[in-house]
Design a protein around this motif. Sequence first.
Motif, PDB file in Angstrom:
ATOM      1  N   ALA A  44      10.174  34.437 -15.685  1.00 56.45           N
ATOM      2  CA  ALA A  44      10.215  35.333 -14.697  1.00 56.45           C
ATOM      3  C   ALA A  44       8.737  35.180 -13.913  1.00 56.45           C
ATOM      4  N   GLY A  45       7.970  34.867 -14.491  1.00 53.82           N
ATOM      5  CA  GLY A  45       6.768  34.535 -13.009  1.00 53.82           C
ATOM      6  C   GLY A  45       6.465  33.079 -12.607  1.00 53.82           C
ATOM      7  N   ALA A  46       7.888  33.203 -12.239  1.00 51.47           N
ATOM      8  CA  ALA A  46       7.468  31.479 -12.282  1.00 51.47           C
ATOM      9  C   ALA A  46       6.820  31.334 -10.819  1.00 51.47           C
ATOM     10  N   GLU A  47       6.870  32.590  -9.709  1.00 49.05           N
ATOM     11  CA  GLU A  47       6.920  32.856  -8.482  1.00 49.05           C
ATOM     12  C   GLU A  47       5.055  32.229  -8.405  1.00 49.05           C
ATOM     13  N   ASN A  48       4.363  32.120  -9.946  1.00 51.43           N
ATOM     14  CA  ASN A  48       2.428  32.857  -9.972  1.00 51.43           C
ATOM     15  C   ASN A  48       2.243  31.003 -10.277  1.00 51.43           C
ATOM     16  N   ALA A  49       2.614  30.254 -10.928  1.00 46.80           N
ATOM     17  CA  ALA A  49       2.650  28.904 -11.404  1.00 46.80           C
ATOM     18  C   ALA A  49       2.309  27.896 -10.171  1.00 46.80           C
ATOM     19  N   VAL A  50       1.848  28.522  -9.170  1.00 47.14           N
ATOM     20  CA  VAL A  50       1.676  27.012  -8.550  1.00 47.14           C
ATOM     21  C   VAL A  50       0.730  28.282  -7.823  1.00 47.14           C
ATOM     22  N   PRO A  51      -0.308  28.301  -7.425  1.00 49.26           N
ATOM     23  CA  PRO A  51      -1.958  28.800  -6.785  1.00 49.26           C
ATOM     24  C   PRO A  51      -2.303  28.486  -5.383  1.00 49.26           C
ATOM     25  N   LYS A  52      -2.258  29.912  -4.776  1.00 50.12           N
ATOM     26  CA  LYS A  52      -1.857  29.333  -3.405  1.00 50.12           C
ATOM     27  C   LYS A  52      -2.692  28.134  -2.651  1.00 50.12           C
ATOM     28  N   GLY A  53      -2.537  27.730  -2.486  1.00 48.12           N
ATOM     29  CA  GLY A  53      -3.796  26.620  -2.075  1.00 48.12           C
ATOM     30  C   GLY A  53      -4.197  25.233  -2.054  1.00 48.12           C
ATOM     31  N   ALA A  54      -3.154  25.353  -3.645  1.00 48.56           N
ATOM     32  CA  ALA A  54      -3.348  24.208  -4.369  1.00 48.56           C
ATOM     33  C   ALA A  54      -3.150  22.791  -3.877  1.00 48.56           C
ATOM     34  N   ALA A  55      -3.013  21.187  -4.563  1.00 47.96           N
ATOM     35  CA  ALA A  55      -1.689  20.735  -3.928  1.00 47.96           C
ATOM     36  C   ALA A  55      -1.147  20.518  -4.170  1.00 47.96           C
ATOM     37  N   PRO A  56      -0.292  20.477  -3.350  1.00 45.47           N
ATOM     38  CA  PRO A  56       1.555  20.036  -3.535  1.00 45.47           C
ATOM     39  C   PRO A  56       1.953  19.043  -5.324  1.00 45.47           C
ATOM     40  N   VAL A  57       2.250  19.680  -6.253  1.00 47.39           N
ATOM     41  CA  VAL A  57       2.457  19.237  -7.476  1.00 47.39           C
ATOM     42  C   VAL A  57       3.352  17.370  -5.990  1.00 47.39           C
ATOM     43  N   THR A  58       3.738  16.590  -7.042  1.00 49.68           N
ATOM     44  CA  THR A  58       4.422  16.002  -6.351  1.00 49.68           C
ATOM     45  C   THR A  58       5.356  15.267  -7.684  1.00 49.68           C
ATOM     46  N   ALA A  59       5.008  15.467  -8.886  1.00 51.30           N
ATOM     47  CA  ALA A  59       6.026  15.040 -10.345  1.00 51.30           C
ATOM     48  C   ALA A  59       5.601  16.137 -11.291  1.00 51.30           C
ATOM     49  N   VAL A  60       6.713  16.557 -11.800  1.00 51.73           N
ATOM     50  CA  VAL A  60       6.442  17.601 -13.657  1.00 51.73           C
ATOM     51  C   VAL A  60       7.470  16.660 -14.380  1.00 51.73           C
ATOM     52  N   ALA A  61       6.475  16.873 -15.835  1.00 48.93           N
ATOM     53  CA  ALA A  61       7.160  16.329 -16.685  1.00 48.93           C
ATOM     54  C   ALA A  61       7.914  14.665 -16.921  1.00 48.93           C
ATOM     55  N   GLY A  62       7.056  13.672 -15.749  1.00 52.37           N
ATOM     56  CA  GLY A  62       7.923  12.490 -14.989  1.00 52.37           C
ATOM     57  C   GLY A  62       8.268  12.732 -13.887  1.00 52.37           C
ATOM     58  N   VAL A  63       9.478  13.571 -13.861  1.00 51.96           N
ATOM     59  CA  VAL A  63       9.881  14.042 -12.868  1.00 51.96           C
ATOM     60  C   VAL A  63      10.090  14.141 -11.431  1.00 51.96           C
ATOM     61  N   PRO A  64       9.942  12.885 -10.540  1.00 53.42           N
ATOM     62  CA  PRO A  64       8.866  13.404  -8.567  1.00 53.42           C
ATOM     63  C   PRO A  64       9.951  14.253  -8.184  1.00 53.42           C
ATOM     64  N   LEU A  65       9.695  14.773  -7.599  1.00 54.52           N
ATOM     65  CA  LEU A  65       9.738  16.133  -6.978  1.00 54.52           C
ATOM     66  C   LEU A  65       9.838  15.765  -5.024  1.00 54.52           C
ATOM     67  N   SER A  66      10.981  15.729  -4.713  1.00 48.07           N
ATOM     68  CA  SER A  66      11.308  15.316  -3.705  1.00 48.07           C
ATOM     69  C   SER A  66       9.737  15.923  -2.689  1.00 48.07           C
ATOM     70  N   PRO A  67       9.621  15.647  -1.469  1.00 48.47           N
ATOM     71  CA  PRO A  67       8.344  15.719  -0.719  1.00 48.47           C
ATOM     72  C   PRO A  67       9.232  17.050   0.106  1.00 48.47           C
ATOM     73  N   SER A  68      10.679  17.253   0.179  1.00 43.00           N
ATOM     74  CA  SER A  68      11.317  19.161   0.676  1.00 43.00           C
ATOM     75  C   SER A  68      10.882  20.094   0.345  1.00 43.00           C
ATOM     76  N   ALA A  69      10.778  20.222  -1.249  1.00 39.63           N
ATOM     77  CA  ALA A  69      11.264  21.008  -2.227  1.00 39.63           C
ATOM     78  C   ALA A  69       9.950  22.157  -2.047  1.00 39.63           C
ATOM     79  N   SER A  70      11.471  22.946  -1.819  1.00 40.41           N
ATOM     80  CA  SER A  70      10.503  24.309  -1.791  1.00 40.41           C
ATOM     81  C   SER A  70       9.357  25.249  -2.424  1.00 40.41           C
ATOM     82  N   ASP A  71       8.198  25.142  -2.471  1.00 37.66           N
ATOM     83  CA  ASP A  71       6.901  25.762  -3.850  1.00 37.66           C
ATOM     84  C   ASP A  71       8.141  26.794  -4.491  1.00 37.66           C
ATOM     85  N   ALA A  72       8.913  27.952  -3.878  1.00 36.47           N
ATOM     86  CA  ALA A  72       9.945  27.803  -5.204  1.00 36.47           C
ATOM     87  C   ALA A  72      10.046  27.704  -6.517  1.00 36.47           C
ATOM     88  N   THR A  73      10.342  26.140  -5.577  1.00 40.26           N
ATOM     89  CA  THR A  73      10.880  25.073  -6.612  1.00 40.26           C
ATOM     90  C   THR A  73      10.151  24.390  -7.519  1.00 40.26           C
TER      91      THR A  73
END
Length: 199
Positions: A44-73
């Motif tokens: 429910a608080g996922a919108e706060n999981a990635v701090p503002k200004g942090a480097a974009p996450v490129t993978a989660v649990a070994g799963v690559p994230l698309s470069p166009s994935a939104s901040d919410a995703t």
Amino acid sequence: MKLGTTLRPHGARMAVAVAAVGLLTAGVATPASGQVPVERSVAAGAENAVPKGAAPVTAVAGVPLSPSASDATRAIAAADPRAVEATANLCGAGYNLQHAEQLPDSRRLGTIFTYQKNVEPFSSCAIFDNNTGVAKYMKLKLCPNNLSKPCDVDEGNFSQYAGPVRVTDGWCAKVNAIMKNTKTSTTALIDRQFLITCN
């Protein structure tokens, strides 16, 4: 959650038990006898999981994230990596997480995950996770941008998830996700349509 107790229209779509156990983290389902309950993140608080200004996450649990994935995703993925891993396993190898969304809102009755394979023929895959812990009528439809090609649909009463559904030439594919208490219910708990972002 008991594998094999929910009839699936396509037997080949059943994932290995490890992937299904991972879906426990995405909802409130009860583990089957012999399974160990998994602690889940509070999404429910996922919108706060990635701090503002942090480097974009490129993978989660070994799963690559698309470069166009939104901040919410990215925030939803960071808050619930086991669900990302489980749904990616259902889609198969080579997919990047494109979109994750809690539906209909932060109450999170369901979560939609879309994945894209960024090599020819640019396939898309979608999973609609049931987070209610009880069987609901669910329909997941994925249609390619090319209208001459067929849509892939999975529907029925599911306690775990609908899908995976896949289309080739999946750039900008259209997703329809519906959840109701029963198929004949006049009110939808979730009725979401959107286009997958084109990379």
